[in-house]
Design a protein around this motif. Structure first.
Motif, mmCIF file in Angstrom:
data_model
loop_
_atom_site.group_PDB
_atom_site.id
_atom_site.type_symbol
_atom_site.label_atom_id
_atom_site.label_comp_id
_atom_site.label_asym_id
_atom_site.label_seq_id
_atom_site.Cartn_x
_atom_site.Cartn_y
_atom_site.Cartn_z
ATOM 1 N N MET A 38 9.845 -62.872 28.094
ATOM 2 C CA MET A 38 8.470 -62.689 28.519
ATOM 3 C C MET A 38 7.775 -64.035 28.608
ATOM 4 S SD MET A 38 6.010 -63.255 25.852
ATOM 5 C CE MET A 38 4.698 -62.263 26.520
ATOM 6 N N SER A 39 6.666 -64.033 29.337
ATOM 7 C CA SER A 39 5.823 -65.222 29.392
ATOM 8 C C SER A 39 4.362 -64.817 29.294
ATOM 9 C CB SER A 39 6.071 -66.031 30.675
ATOM 10 O OG SER A 39 5.587 -65.337 31.804
ATOM 11 N N ASP A 40 3.572 -65.724 28.756
ATOM 12 C CA ASP A 40 2.128 -65.546 28.630
ATOM 13 C C ASP A 40 1.477 -66.766 29.257
ATOM 14 O OD1 ASP A 40 -0.476 -65.008 27.917
ATOM 15 O OD2 ASP A 40 -0.155 -65.163 25.764
ATOM 16 N N ASP A 41 0.648 -66.539 30.277
ATOM 17 C CA ASP A 41 -0.006 -67.617 31.025
ATOM 18 C C ASP A 41 0.995 -68.678 31.478
ATOM 19 O OD1 ASP A 41 -2.629 -66.642 31.137
ATOM 20 O OD2 ASP A 41 -3.087 -67.422 29.151
ATOM 21 N N GLY A 42 2.179 -68.229 31.917
ATOM 22 C CA GLY A 42 3.176 -69.120 32.499
ATOM 23 C C GLY A 42 4.112 -69.796 31.512
ATOM 24 N N SER A 43 3.932 -69.567 30.216
ATOM 25 C CA SER A 43 4.807 -70.177 29.213
ATOM 26 C C SER A 43 5.669 -69.104 28.574
ATOM 27 C CB SER A 43 3.983 -70.852 28.108
ATOM 28 O OG SER A 43 3.232 -71.916 28.629
ATOM 29 N N ASP A 44 6.993 -69.320 28.592
ATOM 30 C CA ASP A 44 7.886 -68.369 27.934
ATOM 31 C C ASP A 44 7.620 -68.371 26.437
ATOM 32 O OD1 ASP A 44 9.005 -67.604 30.316
ATOM 33 O OD2 ASP A 44 11.006 -68.367 29.886
ATOM 34 N N ARG A 45 7.684 -67.196 25.849
ATOM 35 C CA ARG A 45 7.412 -67.022 24.427
ATOM 36 C C ARG A 45 8.531 -66.209 23.784
ATOM 37 N NH1 ARG A 45 1.984 -68.941 23.402
ATOM 38 N NH2 ARG A 45 1.311 -69.543 25.482
ATOM 39 N N ASP A 46 8.638 -66.287 22.467
ATOM 40 C CA ASP A 46 9.527 -65.408 21.723
ATOM 41 C C ASP A 46 8.893 -64.022 21.739
ATOM 42 O OD1 ASP A 46 11.797 -65.136 19.497
ATOM 43 O OD2 ASP A 46 10.000 -64.034 18.837
ATOM 44 N N VAL A 47 9.609 -63.045 22.295
ATOM 45 C CA VAL A 47 9.039 -61.718 22.513
ATOM 46 C C VAL A 47 8.552 -61.102 21.205
ATOM 47 C CG1 VAL A 47 9.510 -59.362 23.294
ATOM 48 C CG2 VAL A 47 10.374 -61.306 24.603
ATOM 49 N N ARG A 48 9.400 -61.058 20.198
ATOM 50 C CA ARG A 48 9.021 -60.377 18.957
ATOM 51 C C ARG A 48 7.821 -61.060 18.301
ATOM 52 N NH1 ARG A 48 10.794 -56.169 16.287
ATOM 53 N NH2 ARG A 48 12.668 -56.021 17.540
ATOM 54 N N ASP A 49 7.817 -62.373 18.223
ATOM 55 C CA ASP A 49 6.684 -63.077 17.620
ATOM 56 C C ASP A 49 5.396 -62.823 18.396
ATOM 57 O OD1 ASP A 49 8.338 -64.135 15.659
ATOM 58 O OD2 ASP A 49 8.452 -66.132 16.588
ATOM 59 N N TRP A 50 5.490 -62.902 19.733
ATOM 60 C CA TRP A 50 4.300 -62.708 20.571
ATOM 61 C C TRP A 50 3.767 -61.290 20.427
ATOM 62 C CZ3 TRP A 50 2.527 -59.693 24.546
ATOM 63 C CH2 TRP A 50 1.395 -60.164 25.227
ATOM 64 N N VAL A 51 4.655 -60.305 20.498
ATOM 65 C CA VAL A 51 4.242 -58.906 20.399
ATOM 66 C C VAL A 51 3.630 -58.620 19.031
ATOM 67 C CG1 VAL A 51 5.136 -56.534 20.326
ATOM 68 C CG2 VAL A 51 5.817 -58.065 22.175
ATOM 69 N N ASP A 52 4.241 -59.138 17.975
ATOM 70 C CA ASP A 52 3.694 -58.930 16.636
ATOM 71 C C ASP A 52 2.290 -59.533 16.514
ATOM 72 O OD1 ASP A 52 5.958 -57.556 15.816
ATOM 73 O OD2 ASP A 52 6.818 -59.260 14.742
ATOM 74 N N SER A 53 2.082 -60.701 17.107
ATOM 75 C CA SER A 53 0.795 -61.380 17.014
ATOM 76 C C SER A 53 -0.248 -60.804 17.972
ATOM 77 C CB SER A 53 0.989 -62.868 17.314
ATOM 78 O OG SER A 53 -0.251 -63.529 17.405
ATOM 79 N N GLU A 54 0.132 -60.618 19.226
ATOM 80 C CA GLU A 54 -0.839 -60.295 20.271
ATOM 81 C C GLU A 54 -1.038 -58.801 20.513
ATOM 82 O OE1 GLU A 54 -2.695 -62.623 21.579
ATOM 83 O OE2 GLU A 54 -1.602 -64.230 20.590
ATOM 84 N N ILE A 55 -0.084 -57.975 20.092
ATOM 85 C CA ILE A 55 -0.219 -56.533 20.333
ATOM 86 C C ILE A 55 -0.399 -55.795 19.013
ATOM 87 C CG2 ILE A 55 0.872 -54.446 21.251
ATOM 88 C CD1 ILE A 55 2.194 -56.158 23.399
ATOM 89 N N PHE A 56 0.660 -55.644 18.252
ATOM 90 C CA PHE A 56 0.617 -54.753 17.096
ATOM 91 C C PHE A 56 -0.062 -55.363 15.875
ATOM 92 C CE2 PHE A 56 4.129 -53.224 19.767
ATOM 93 C CZ PHE A 56 3.529 -52.035 20.143
#
Length: 104
Positions: A35-53
């Motif tokens: 996945m990417s956020d604003d054009g930068s690839d991110r670690d999916v699990r870390d991003w989802v844990d922080s930004e979603i759940f």
């Protein structure tokens, strides 16, 4: 917007986010999802844990395009507040293999 405009897997993604269903969410992803956020690839699990759940995220879909695999949503979480976001999904074998998001 009606939910039948979304690809069924994308609709399940939105439903899982809005329900706070992390197990159901991760079941929708391939093992090698990216996945990417604003054009930068991110670690999916870390991003989802922080930004979603981890921040009580909610998506209110405003529009759908690309055969139901792209959308614009009012995205709200406790970390950033509310923002207009664009999402694009790649589906492989009935699962999400990549998603990209960013401010719309």
């Amino acid at each position: 917007m009606t939910s039948n405009q979304l690809n069924p897997v994308v609709a399940q993604f939105v439903d899982a986010v809005n329900a706070g269903d992390s197990a159901g969410f991760f079941d929708l992803l391939t093992e090698d999802v990216s996945m990417s956020d604003d054009g930068s690839d991110r670690d999916v699990r870390d991003w989802v844990d922080s930004e979603i759940f981890g921040s009580n995220a909610r998506m209110n879909v405003e529009s759908v395009s690309d055969g139901g695999q792209a959308l614009v949503a009012d995205y709200t979480n406790d970390r950033w507040g509310s923002m207009r976001t664009a999402w694009r999904f790649t589906i492989a074998d009935g699962k999400i293999s990549r998603f990209e998001t960013g401010q719309a």
